[in-house]
Design a protein around this motif. Sequence first.
Motif, PDB file in Angstrom:
ATOM      1  N   SER A 188       0.826  -1.202   0.000  1.00 20.68           N
ATOM      2  CA  SER A 188       0.000   0.000   0.000  1.00 20.68           C
ATOM      3  C   SER A 188       0.863   1.257   0.000  1.00 20.68           C
ATOM      4  N   THR A 236      -7.564  11.208  -3.550  1.00 16.62           N
ATOM      5  CA  THR A 236      -8.149  10.618  -2.347  1.00 16.62           C
ATOM      6  C   THR A 236      -7.724   9.160  -2.175  1.00 16.62           C
ATOM      7  N   GLY A 237      -7.731   8.410  -3.268  1.00 18.22           N
ATOM      8  CA  GLY A 237      -7.352   7.001  -3.192  1.00 18.22           C
ATOM      9  C   GLY A 237      -5.917   6.812  -2.750  1.00 18.22           C
ATOM     10  N   LEU A 284      -5.667   7.581   0.964  1.00 21.75           N
ATOM     11  CA  LEU A 284      -6.292   6.489   1.703  1.00 21.75           C
ATOM     12  C   LEU A 284      -5.358   5.290   1.788  1.00 21.75           C
ATOM     13  N   MET A 285      -4.710   4.931   0.668  1.00 21.99           N
ATOM     14  CA  MET A 285      -3.778   3.805   0.680  1.00 21.99           C
ATOM     15  C   MET A 285      -2.546   4.095   1.539  1.00 21.99           C
ATOM     16  N   VAL A 322     -11.596  -1.882   3.264  1.00 19.48           N
ATOM     17  CA  VAL A 322     -11.204  -0.540   2.814  1.00 19.48           C
ATOM     18  C   VAL A 322     -10.360  -0.640   1.548  1.00 19.48           C
ATOM     19  N   ASN A 336     -11.528   0.789  -2.003  1.00 19.07           N
ATOM     20  CA  ASN A 336     -10.667   1.763  -2.668  1.00 19.07           C
ATOM     21  C   ASN A 336     -10.434   1.349  -4.117  1.00 19.07           C
ATOM     22  N   GLN A 337     -10.192   0.077  -4.343  1.00 16.20           N
ATOM     23  CA  GLN A 337      -9.996  -0.402  -5.713  1.00 16.20           C
ATOM     24  C   GLN A 337     -11.281  -0.293  -6.524  1.00 16.20           C
ATOM     25  N   PHE A 387     -11.920   3.892  -6.665  1.00 18.44           N
ATOM     26  CA  PHE A 387     -10.880   4.740  -7.231  1.00 18.44           C
ATOM     27  C   PHE A 387     -10.115   4.045  -8.351  1.00 18.44           C
TER      28      PHE A 387
END
Length: 147
Positions: A20, A32-33, A36-37, A73, A77-78, A81
């Motif tokens: 990540s 944002t993605g 988040l990662m 999460v 996310n994948q 995003f």
Amino acid sequence: MVSNTRLYGASIAFASGLYSLWSASMATRMGTGGWLMLLVGIVVLVHGVVLLTDYADRLGSSSGPLMIGYSVVMLLNQALFGTGLLGGMGTGSMNGGMTGGSGMNGGTMGGSTISAGMGWDAGMVFLALLMLVSGVIMTRDRDSNGM
């Protein structure tokens, strides 16, 4: 002595957390993605370290559900995003997923961390699924013999 379940969980946390962080660091822009990662990667790595210490006993029964939560999460996310629906962390998305120079509406086949926002990152998806299974095993193991 650290149990096999905690060793397994920590190894999955290290692999997922480092991937990540690497994925976020390879982004051409941090949307944002990407943020988040980056956050998930840091939290997952810390959780992996904690699993190797006596402090893991203080976490009690929350380690398995935490890993399940992290995996959800990562998968969300994948889904959001990585497909370009809400932007991404790579080259950016415009017009519902069409990226500059790709010539394809909806992204590319395969995807990668460098071109996130253009498609799924298969490595992230498989690590998230592995983390999901690990969380279920940790939860199940905790219920059967008290991790």
